[in-house]
Design a protein around this motif. Structure first.
Motif: not given
Length: 314
Positions: A164-168, A228-231
């Protein structure tokens, strides 16, 4: 690697397609072309004009058998989410569930999901790390957060890998200022068209702006890393809207002074994302400075508008 990308004719998705093709991957695009454009996609890439909410995606998965799905198709307008939360949920939540069902049924190895800084809501402290509480203040933020939980449960039930990629705040070439555009594309369009841009509030709101090419690179890194990670995908740098506009005005050679209007519902005052985990685990780093990215973006819109003018008069 066989990669299926939803929203691949859109702003961010098309840059990812370019990177994938350039790195020798076999790519297919799903896009309803409401905001995406076929001209953004290389001619040798197959594009299916289909909505992610449609059952039609099953036949595409059955035929293509993707190893990895990169999921960018979404409703991304915060203000539209406040006006029409049902549509927002249909696209972002139900559409993602439909996609996950296909991933499980056709044994996709991994999904890379484009999430958003909007999932955090009002920051308790800056910079915001991935462990910061998630408390969205807009329906859009909710509709980007809920699929994260579905993805984790599908992973646990069906062995689906995920990142999961949380964008600015993403900016750059191909962002549509007339549709779901970010502040930079809207400012650029106004400045180049010699119109007065609007700043909502006093202009001291801060954002963490990241260039679209750096976001595309993060997605490529996630093909094989960060499972399995969020960044957070960001620059971990704050810029006020006034500073942003002043830089853009100077690049474009404009003396237009922006107008100010009242703050809008759903807008966060300050946002800056800690990108340390992505630097370490994805072996990724943002390479394009804001000044360089803004120059590229301004020149892109200048060329785009000049091309439009030539086509009108031909």
């Amino acid at each position: 690697m066989r990669v299926l990308i939803t929203g691949g004719a859109g702003f961010i998705g098309s840059h990812i397609v370019d990177r994938l093709v350039g790195n020798g991957h076999e790519v297919i695009v799903l896009d309803n072309l409401v905001s995406g454009k076929l001209s953004h996609v290389p001619s040798n890439v197959k594009v299916y004009e289909v909505d992610i909410i449609s059952e039609e995606i099953n036949s595409i998965f059955a035929t293509y058998k993707p190893e990895v799905v990169i999921h960018h198709a979404a409703q991304i307008d915060v203000q539209l989410s406040l006006k029409d939360p049902m549509f927002d949920a249909d696209v972002n939540i139900k559409g993602t569930i439909n996609l996950l069902q296909a991933c499980a049924k056709y044994h996709v190895r991994k999904i890379v999901y484009a999430s958003s800084a909007a999932v955090y809501g009002t920051p308790l402290a800056l910079p915001i790390s991935e462990s910061h509480p998630t408390a969205p203040i807009s329906f859009y933020g909710i509709s980007k957060l809920v699929p994260e939980s579905y993805i984790r449960v599908y992973s646990a039930l069906y062995g689906l890998e995920y990142t999961i990629l949380r964008y600015s705040n993403v900016y750059g070439e191909r962002q549509d200022p007339k549709g779901e555009g970010g502040v930079i594309s809207i400012f650029a369009d106004k400045i180049i068209s010699n119109q007065t841009p609007t700043i909502f509030g006093d202009g001291k709101h801060t954002r963490d702006f990241i260039y679209v090419g750096d976001v595309a690179d993060a997605n490529l890194a996630a093909l094989s890393l960060g499972s399995q990670q969020t960044f957070n995908i960001s620059t971990n740098t704050s810029t006020t809207l006034l500073e942003l506009y002043d830089t853009m005005r100077k690049v474009a050679g404009s003396d237009i002074i922006p107008a100010h209007m009242s703050e809008r519902d759903g807008d966060i005052k300050h946002s800056r994302l800690d990108n340390g985990s992505a630097l370490n685990e994805l072996e990724w780093t943002p390479r394009v400075t804001l000044a360089e990215g803004l120059e590229r973006t301004i020149h892109y819109y200048q060329d785009f508008i000049e091309t439009e003018k030539r086509e009108i008069y031909v």
